[in-house]
Design a protein around this motif. Structure first.
Motif, mmCIF file in Angstrom:
data_model
loop_
_atom_site.group_PDB
_atom_site.id
_atom_site.type_symbol
_atom_site.label_atom_id
_atom_site.label_comp_id
_atom_site.label_asym_id
_atom_site.label_seq_id
_atom_site.Cartn_x
_atom_site.Cartn_y
_atom_site.Cartn_z
ATOM 1 N N TYR A 1 0.824 -1.207 0.000
ATOM 2 C CA TYR A 1 0.000 0.000 0.000
ATOM 3 C C TYR A 1 0.859 1.258 0.000
ATOM 4 O O TYR A 1 0.581 2.228 -0.712
ATOM 5 C CB TYR A 1 -0.922 -0.019 1.216
ATOM 6 C CG TYR A 1 -1.779 1.210 1.351
ATOM 7 C CD1 TYR A 1 -3.033 1.280 0.757
ATOM 8 C CD2 TYR A 1 -1.339 2.309 2.078
ATOM 9 C CE1 TYR A 1 -3.817 2.414 0.864
ATOM 10 C CE2 TYR A 1 -2.111 3.440 2.203
ATOM 11 C CZ TYR A 1 -3.354 3.493 1.598
ATOM 12 O OH TYR A 1 -4.116 4.632 1.714
ATOM 13 N N THR A 2 1.917 1.244 0.799
ATOM 14 C CA THR A 2 2.794 2.408 0.883
ATOM 15 C C THR A 2 3.397 2.736 -0.474
ATOM 16 O O THR A 2 3.436 3.902 -0.897
ATOM 17 C CB THR A 2 3.915 2.165 1.906
ATOM 18 O OG1 THR A 2 3.336 1.919 3.193
ATOM 19 C CG2 THR A 2 4.835 3.367 2.003
ATOM 20 N N LYS A 3 3.863 1.717 -1.191
ATOM 21 C CA LYS A 3 4.494 1.967 -2.485
ATOM 22 C C LYS A 3 3.485 2.430 -3.528
ATOM 23 O O LYS A 3 3.757 3.346 -4.314
ATOM 24 C CB LYS A 3 5.212 0.702 -2.979
ATOM 25 C CG LYS A 3 6.446 0.342 -2.164
ATOM 26 C CD LYS A 3 7.328 -0.640 -2.895
ATOM 27 C CE LYS A 3 8.027 0.015 -4.071
ATOM 28 N NZ LYS A 3 8.984 -0.881 -4.739
ATOM 29 N N ILE A 4 2.311 1.820 -3.546
ATOM 30 C CA ILE A 4 1.297 2.230 -4.518
ATOM 31 C C ILE A 4 0.836 3.653 -4.237
ATOM 32 O O ILE A 4 0.722 4.483 -5.148
ATOM 33 C CB ILE A 4 0.094 1.263 -4.488
ATOM 34 C CG1 ILE A 4 0.509 -0.141 -4.921
ATOM 35 C CG2 ILE A 4 -1.041 1.784 -5.384
ATOM 36 C CD1 ILE A 4 0.989 -0.252 -6.345
ATOM 37 N N SER A 5 0.582 3.966 -2.979
ATOM 38 C CA SER A 5 0.092 5.297 -2.645
ATOM 39 C C SER A 5 1.166 6.363 -2.804
ATOM 40 O O SER A 5 0.857 7.550 -2.955
ATOM 41 C CB SER A 5 -0.463 5.319 -1.217
ATOM 42 O OG SER A 5 0.505 4.891 -0.289
ATOM 43 N N ALA A 6 2.436 5.944 -2.805
ATOM 44 C CA ALA A 6 3.521 6.889 -3.044
ATOM 45 C C ALA A 6 3.762 7.138 -4.530
ATOM 46 O O ALA A 6 4.570 7.989 -4.893
ATOM 47 C CB ALA A 6 4.806 6.377 -2.397
ATOM 48 N N GLY A 7 3.071 6.399 -5.397
ATOM 49 C CA GLY A 7 3.161 6.655 -6.825
ATOM 50 C C GLY A 7 3.881 5.602 -7.631
ATOM 51 O O GLY A 7 4.007 5.749 -8.848
ATOM 52 N N ASP A 8 4.370 4.532 -7.009
ATOM 53 C CA ASP A 8 5.020 3.466 -7.773
ATOM 54 C C ASP A 8 3.979 2.789 -8.671
ATOM 55 O O ASP A 8 2.884 2.456 -8.218
ATOM 56 C CB ASP A 8 5.638 2.438 -6.840
ATOM 57 C CG ASP A 8 6.886 2.958 -6.151
ATOM 58 O OD1 ASP A 8 6.990 4.186 -5.985
ATOM 59 O OD2 ASP A 8 7.751 2.159 -5.775
ATOM 60 N N ALA A 9 4.332 2.593 -9.914
ATOM 61 C CA ALA A 9 3.373 2.093 -10.900
ATOM 62 C C ALA A 9 3.576 0.607 -11.172
ATOM 63 O O ALA A 9 4.675 0.157 -11.509
ATOM 64 C CB ALA A 9 3.517 2.882 -12.205
ATOM 65 N N TYR A 10 2.498 -0.155 -11.021
ATOM 66 C CA TYR A 10 2.471 -1.572 -11.357
ATOM 67 C C TYR A 10 1.208 -1.841 -12.170
ATOM 68 O O TYR A 10 0.197 -1.153 -12.024
ATOM 69 C CB TYR A 10 2.472 -2.444 -10.102
ATOM 70 C CG TYR A 10 3.719 -2.293 -9.273
ATOM 71 C CD1 TYR A 10 4.856 -3.045 -9.546
ATOM 72 C CD2 TYR A 10 3.766 -1.380 -8.224
ATOM 73 C CE1 TYR A 10 6.006 -2.900 -8.798
ATOM 74 C CE2 TYR A 10 4.918 -1.221 -7.468
ATOM 75 C CZ TYR A 10 6.037 -1.977 -7.757
ATOM 76 O OH TYR A 10 7.181 -1.835 -7.011
ATOM 77 N N ASP A 11 1.283 -2.866 -12.999
ATOM 78 C CA ASP A 11 0.120 -3.227 -13.808
ATOM 79 C C ASP A 11 -0.837 -4.132 -13.042
ATOM 80 O O ASP A 11 -2.055 -4.048 -13.216
ATOM 81 C CB ASP A 11 0.576 -3.922 -15.091
ATOM 82 C CG ASP A 11 1.414 -3.009 -15.963
ATOM 83 O OD1 ASP A 11 0.894 -1.967 -16.385
ATOM 84 O OD2 ASP A 11 2.591 -3.335 -16.205
ATOM 85 N N ILE A 12 -0.288 -5.004 -12.213
ATOM 86 C CA ILE A 12 -1.098 -5.929 -11.419
ATOM 87 C C ILE A 12 -0.505 -6.005 -10.023
ATOM 88 O O ILE A 12 0.716 -6.082 -9.862
ATOM 89 C CB ILE A 12 -1.127 -7.337 -12.042
ATOM 90 C CG1 ILE A 12 -1.889 -7.338 -13.363
ATOM 91 C CG2 ILE A 12 -1.758 -8.353 -11.082
ATOM 92 C CD1 ILE A 12 -1.828 -8.651 -14.096
ATOM 93 N N ILE A 13 -1.368 -5.990 -9.020
ATOM 94 C CA ILE A 13 -0.955 -6.302 -7.670
ATOM 95 C C ILE A 13 -1.871 -7.402 -7.136
ATOM 96 O O ILE A 13 -2.992 -7.575 -7.634
ATOM 97 C CB ILE A 13 -0.981 -5.074 -6.734
ATOM 98 C CG1 ILE A 13 -2.349 -4.384 -6.775
ATOM 99 C CG2 ILE A 13 0.115 -4.096 -7.117
ATOM 100 C CD1 ILE A 13 -2.462 -3.215 -5.821
ATOM 101 N N ILE A 14 -1.382 -8.149 -6.142
ATOM 102 C CA ILE A 14 -2.157 -9.264 -5.596
ATOM 103 C C ILE A 14 -2.250 -9.105 -4.075
ATOM 104 O O ILE A 14 -1.508 -9.743 -3.322
ATOM 105 C CB ILE A 14 -1.549 -10.621 -5.992
ATOM 106 C CG1 ILE A 14 -1.353 -10.700 -7.512
ATOM 107 C CG2 ILE A 14 -2.441 -11.774 -5.518
ATOM 108 C CD1 ILE A 14 -0.714 -11.990 -8.002
ATOM 109 N N PRO A 15 -3.139 -8.237 -3.598
ATOM 110 C CA PRO A 15 -3.300 -8.016 -2.162
ATOM 111 C C PRO A 15 -4.332 -8.960 -1.555
ATOM 112 O O PRO A 15 -5.011 -9.719 -2.254
ATOM 113 C CB PRO A 15 -3.800 -6.562 -2.088
ATOM 114 C CG PRO A 15 -3.956 -6.095 -3.511
ATOM 115 C CD PRO A 15 -3.931 -7.310 -4.388
ATOM 116 N N SER A 16 -4.476 -8.844 -0.239
ATOM 117 C CA SER A 16 -5.485 -9.595 0.498
ATOM 118 C C SER A 16 -6.782 -8.803 0.597
ATOM 119 O O SER A 16 -6.822 -7.591 0.377
ATOM 120 C CB SER A 16 -4.972 -9.930 1.898
ATOM 121 O OG SER A 16 -3.815 -10.740 1.817
#
Length: 369
Positions: A81-96
Motif C-alpha cells: 500500500y505504501t508503495k502504490i500510494s507513493a506513486g510506484d506504478a504496477y500493472d497488477i498487484i495481488i493483495p489480500s
C-alpha cells in the motif's frame, strides 16, 4: 510449495497514509484508469508476495503474448500500500481482501475489462462475489484459504481440539509444545474467536479481553513465535501444535502423515488474495490479458501444484483433490465454506492500530489486568 510470507504487519501511521493519498489514482487525482498510461506495451509489471506463482506461469505467459514480465515482491499488504500510494506504478498487484477493500474505498483501482477477462465461468462459486466486490468488477481471486491448527495426531487429542477449539492454546497439557504465527492480526483473530467475538470488532472491552487471553497464552504456555520456519519445523515434528495458513498446512500434511489440520467450530479467518489493476497501471490491456490467462485450467493447475494454496478454478480443484491428485485426502487444501462463524477481515483502522500496540505488549510478557 510454500508461500514466502503472509505476515500482515499493521504498523503504518495514519498521518503517513493521509499524506500519500493523492498518488497513483487515489483521492484527489484526475487520472483516468481506463486509458493506458505511458509505458511499454510489451512489458507487464506485477507486484506480489514471493514464492506465489507457478513454476512455469510467467515464462509461458511471456511466450504466448510475446512480452516481458517484471516481478517485484512485498512482505506485507501494508508495504504494498505504501508503495502504490507513493506513486510506484504496477500493472497488477495481488493483495489480500481487507486491503483490497481499503483500496476500493480510496479509489486506487480501475475496473476490469470484461471484454478481455471472460473466464469467470471457470471459477468456483466460493471464490466469487465477495462482499467487497460482489460483481467482480475489480477483482479476480488468485488463491484463497483459511487459518487453522496443524497438530501431531500422535500427541494431540482430536477430542481435545473439538472440545476446546482455540482454547487448546491455553491447555497447559500442551505447554511448551506450540508455535504461534508472529502476526498480530492472526493472533487476535484466534483470541476473538475463542471468546465468541467478531474478529472485526471495534469494541474496546472485547479488544482488551482478547489481549488478556493472548497474555495468558504467552505467560503460561511458553509458545514460540515464528513465521515461515514453522513449515519445516512442523514437518519435522519439532512441536505438536502450530497455527498455520491452509496452503502451508497442505504442504506439511503431504510431507508428514502424522500431522492433521483442524479449524475450530468457534470460527476462523477465511482469506482471499485477488488480482487487481491499479489506476496508474502503465499497461492495463496486458494486465487484463494476464488475469484472464491465470484463470485458465493450465495456469491455475501450475499455480496450485507449485504453491499449495487452494485454486479458484473448479476443474483444477476437482483434479488435485480427486483420486490420484496431489491433494487427495488432504484436509487442509479446501477451506470449509458456509460456516456461520467464519469471517473475512475488513478494513478497520481503529482495530489495526489497537492490536498493533497490544501485540508488542503480549510478546513482551505483560500481565494484563
Amino acid at each position: 510449495m510454500k508461500r514466502k510470507t503472509r505476515l500482515l504487519s499493521m504498523v503504518l501511521g495514519s498521518a503517513l497514509l493521509v499524506s500519500l493519498l493523492t498518488a497513483c489514482g487515489g483521492p484527489g487525482t484526475d487520472f483516468d484508469g481506463t486509458n493506458k498510461a505511458s509505458g511499454d506495451s510489451d512489458t507487464l509489471k506485477i507486484y506480489t508476495t514471493g514464492e506465489y506463482t507457478g513454476e512455469n506461469l510467467i515464462e509461458n505467459f511471456e511466450d504466448q503474448y510475446d512480452c516481458r514480465v517484471i516481478m517485484e515482491y512485498f512482505d506485507s499488504n501494508e508495504m504494498m500500500y505504501t508503495k502504490i500510494s507513493a506513486g510506484d506504478a504496477y500493472d497488477i498487484i495481488i493483495p489480500s481482501d481487507y486491503m483490497i477493500e481499503r483500496m476500493l474505498n480510496e479509489d486506487y483501482l480501475q475496473p476490469l475489462d470484461k471484454e478481455i477477462v471472460t473466464n469467470f465461468d471457470l471459477m468456483t462459486e466460493d471464490s466469487l462475489g465477495l462482499d467487497f466486490d460482489p460483481d467482480n468488477d475489480y477483482t479476480v481471486p488468485y488463491f484463497w484459504g483459511s487459518v487453522g491448527i496443524v497438530y501431531n495426531k500422535n500427541n494431540v487429542s482430536l477430542d481435545d481440539l473439538k472440545k476446546e477449539g482455540w482454547n487448546i492454546l491455553q491447555d497447559t497439557k500442551y505447554a511448551g509444545k506450540l508455535y504461534l504465527y508472529d502476526s498480530e492480526r492472526d493472533s487476535f483473530m484466534m483470541a476473538f474467536k475463542a471468546l465468541g467475538y467478531s474478529m472485526n470488532t471495534s469494541d474496546d472491552d472485547e479488544i482488551n479481553a482478547a489481549y488478556k487471553w493472548l497474555c495468558d497464552v504467552n505467560n503460561t504456555m511458553n509458545p514460540v513465535y515464528v513465521t515461515d520456519e514453522i513449515i519445516d519445523n512442523m514437518i519435522n515434528g519439532t512441536k505438536d501444535i502450530g497455527i498455520v495458513y491452509s496452503g502451508d498446512a497442505s504442504y506439511i500434511l503431504s510431507e508428514n502423515p502424522d500431522m492433521g489440520y483442524y479449524c475450530p467450530d468457534q470460527g476462523t479467518n477465511i482469506w482471499y488474495d485477488c488480482m487487481v489493476i491499479p489506476k496508474c497501471a502503465p499497461n492495463p490491456e496486458l494486465a487484463n490479458e494476464f488475469i484472464n490467462y491465470v484463470m485458465t485450467y493450465e495456469s491455475a493447475l501450475d499455480n496450485t501444484e507449485t504453491v499449495g494454496y487452494t485454486s479458484p478454478n473448479k476443474e483444477v480443484v476437482e483434479e488435485v483433490t480427486g483420486e490420484g491428485g496431489m491433494f487427495e485426502g488432504n484436509e487442509a487444501y479446501i477451506p470449509r465454506s458456509g460456516f456461520a462463524k467464519d469471517e473475512v477481515f475488513h478494513d478497520n483502522e481503529y482495530l489495526r492500530q489497537k492490536v498493533a500496540e497490544l501485540w508488542i505488549k503480549v510478546k513482551a510478557g505483560s500481565k494484563a489486568e
